[in-house]
Write a protein that holds these residues in place. Structure first.
Motif, PDB file in Angstrom:
ATOM      1  N   ALA A  27      34.041  80.889  -0.758  1.00  0.00           N
ATOM      2  CA  ALA A  27      35.246  80.871   0.081  1.00  0.00           C
ATOM      3  C   ALA A  27      35.249  81.961   1.154  1.00  0.00           C
ATOM      4  O   ALA A  27      35.643  81.724   2.291  1.00  0.00           O
ATOM      5  CB  ALA A  27      36.503  80.998  -0.776  1.00  0.00           C
ATOM      6  N   LEU A  31      35.472  81.585   5.305  1.00  0.00           N
ATOM      7  CA  LEU A  31      36.371  82.287   6.223  1.00  0.00           C
ATOM      8  C   LEU A  31      35.585  83.012   7.308  1.00  0.00           C
ATOM      9  O   LEU A  31      35.946  82.982   8.482  1.00  0.00           O
ATOM     10  CB  LEU A  31      37.237  83.296   5.449  1.00  0.00           C
ATOM     11  CG  LEU A  31      38.240  82.682   4.483  1.00  0.00           C
ATOM     12  CD1 LEU A  31      38.960  83.772   3.698  1.00  0.00           C
ATOM     13  CD2 LEU A  31      39.251  81.823   5.227  1.00  0.00           C
ATOM     14  N   VAL A  44      46.932  82.280   5.268  1.00  0.00           N
ATOM     15  CA  VAL A  44      45.699  81.729   4.706  1.00  0.00           C
ATOM     16  C   VAL A  44      45.721  81.974   3.209  1.00  0.00           C
ATOM     17  O   VAL A  44      45.961  83.101   2.764  1.00  0.00           O
ATOM     18  CB  VAL A  44      44.460  82.421   5.329  1.00  0.00           C
ATOM     19  CG1 VAL A  44      43.185  81.912   4.679  1.00  0.00           C
ATOM     20  CG2 VAL A  44      44.418  82.217   6.843  1.00  0.00           C
ATOM     21  N   SER A  45      45.502  80.917   2.414  1.00  0.00           N
ATOM     22  CA  SER A  45      45.371  81.139   0.977  1.00  0.00           C
ATOM     23  C   SER A  45      43.964  80.801   0.532  1.00  0.00           C
ATOM     24  O   SER A  45      43.347  79.871   1.034  1.00  0.00           O
ATOM     25  CB  SER A  45      46.343  80.319   0.132  1.00  0.00           C
ATOM     26  OG  SER A  45      47.294  79.672   0.885  1.00  0.00           O
ATOM     27  N   VAL A  46      43.472  81.559  -0.409  1.00  0.00           N
ATOM     28  CA  VAL A  46      42.127  81.376  -0.931  1.00  0.00           C
ATOM     29  C   VAL A  46      42.214  81.302  -2.450  1.00  0.00           C
ATOM     30  O   VAL A  46      42.840  82.150  -3.071  1.00  0.00           O
ATOM     31  CB  VAL A  46      41.228  82.574  -0.530  1.00  0.00           C
ATOM     32  CG1 VAL A  46      39.850  82.434  -1.148  1.00  0.00           C
ATOM     33  CG2 VAL A  46      41.127  82.697   0.984  1.00  0.00           C
ATOM     34  N   ASP A  59      35.932  76.493  -4.845  1.00  0.00           N
ATOM     35  CA  ASP A  59      36.850  77.342  -4.095  1.00  0.00           C
ATOM     36  C   ASP A  59      37.663  76.450  -3.163  1.00  0.00           C
ATOM     37  O   ASP A  59      37.204  75.371  -2.774  1.00  0.00           O
ATOM     38  CB  ASP A  59      36.082  78.364  -3.247  1.00  0.00           C
ATOM     39  CG  ASP A  59      35.426  79.462  -4.100  1.00  0.00           C
ATOM     40  OD1 ASP A  59      35.569  79.416  -5.335  1.00  0.00           O
ATOM     41  OD2 ASP A  59      34.791  80.343  -3.519  1.00  0.00           O
ATOM     42  N   VAL A  61      40.268  76.756   0.382  1.00  0.00           N
ATOM     43  CA  VAL A  61      40.842  77.587   1.441  1.00  0.00           C
ATOM     44  C   VAL A  61      41.921  76.780   2.148  1.00  0.00           C
ATOM     45  O   VAL A  61      41.688  75.624   2.518  1.00  0.00           O
ATOM     46  CB  VAL A  61      39.755  78.015   2.463  1.00  0.00           C
ATOM     47  CG1 VAL A  61      40.391  78.633   3.714  1.00  0.00           C
ATOM     48  CG2 VAL A  61      38.779  78.999   1.826  1.00  0.00           C
ATOM     49  N   LYS A  62      43.096  77.361   2.299  1.00  0.00           N
ATOM     50  CA  LYS A  62      44.195  76.677   2.987  1.00  0.00           C
ATOM     51  C   LYS A  62      44.614  77.499   4.201  1.00  0.00           C
ATOM     52  O   LYS A  62      45.027  78.642   4.061  1.00  0.00           O
ATOM     53  CB  LYS A  62      45.388  76.497   2.039  1.00  0.00           C
ATOM     54  CG  LYS A  62      45.017  75.729   0.759  1.00  0.00           C
ATOM     55  CD  LYS A  62      46.233  75.370  -0.066  1.00  0.00           C
ATOM     56  CE  LYS A  62      45.775  74.630  -1.341  1.00  0.00           C
ATOM     57  NZ  LYS A  62      46.916  74.057  -2.079  1.00  0.00           N
TER      58      LYS A  62
END
Ligand code: CTP
Ligand code: ZN
Length: 155
Positions: A27, A31, A44-46, A59, A61-62
């Motif tokens: 992840a 990024l 950003v969420s991970v 993983d 990523v949002k």
């Protein structure tokens, strides 16, 4: 509160892009490749090493507030070939795509050859041709075979 809340470790997003099915542990490289370092102000969420039927661990990523283009995400195929790109609008998945292997990646990787024109203080972006056994610098022919994450350019 539904039964699901126990499993929902990272909230759903309203608008943006969810990059799902990233191999466990990649992840932060995702990024880095996308140049997302948190300074733009987007949320950003991970989530790392989530259980996954398909991958064992994955993983996720949002990125909120941004719909990433196919070109932007295709470079992820180098480190996350199984990734799924979900475009979210008003909480719905309006589009689901896979990453596709691009023929060239530009400005993403640093050439390991210190004499390469792309590594000097010149305004020349790196360009690598994507092949079966690695990526090849289009300026000096240096090939990066493995450990691509070590060659990701810092923004
Ligand atoms: N998601 C999200 N916010 C939303 C909608 C979806 O964060 N508003 C996330 C989900 O948590 C999931 C991904 O986007 O990680 C894809 O959502 P969905 O297609 O609903 O899930 P699945 O059917 O499990 O996806 P797949 O078949 O690709 O595994
Ligand atoms: Zn080079």
């Amino acid at each position: 509160m539904s039964d699901n809340d126990q499993q929902l470790r990272v909230s759903k997003i309203r608008n943006g892009t969810v990059i799902d099915h990233i191999a466990g542990g990649q992840a932060l490289n995702v990024l880095a490749i996308l140049g997302i370092d948190g300074t733009s102000g987007d949320s950003v969420s991970v989530a790392m090493n989530m259980p996954s039927d398909r991958l064992g661990h994955k993983d996720v990523v949002k990125v909120e507030g941004r719909e990433l283009s196919q070109d932007e995400v295709d470079v992820l195929s180098l480190i996350a070939p199984a990734a799924t790109i979900n475009i979210i609008r008003d909480y719905d998945v309006i589009e689901k795509r896979r990453v596709e292997r691009p023929s060239v990646v530009e400005g993403v990787l640093e050439c390991p050859n210190h004499n390469c024109i792309t590594t000097e203080n010149e305004p020349v972006d790196s360009r690598f041709a994507v092949g079966d056994d690695g990526v090849r610098c289009e300026y000096c022919d240096t090939i990066i075979r493995d450990d691509l994450p070590a060659h990701i350019l810092a923004e």
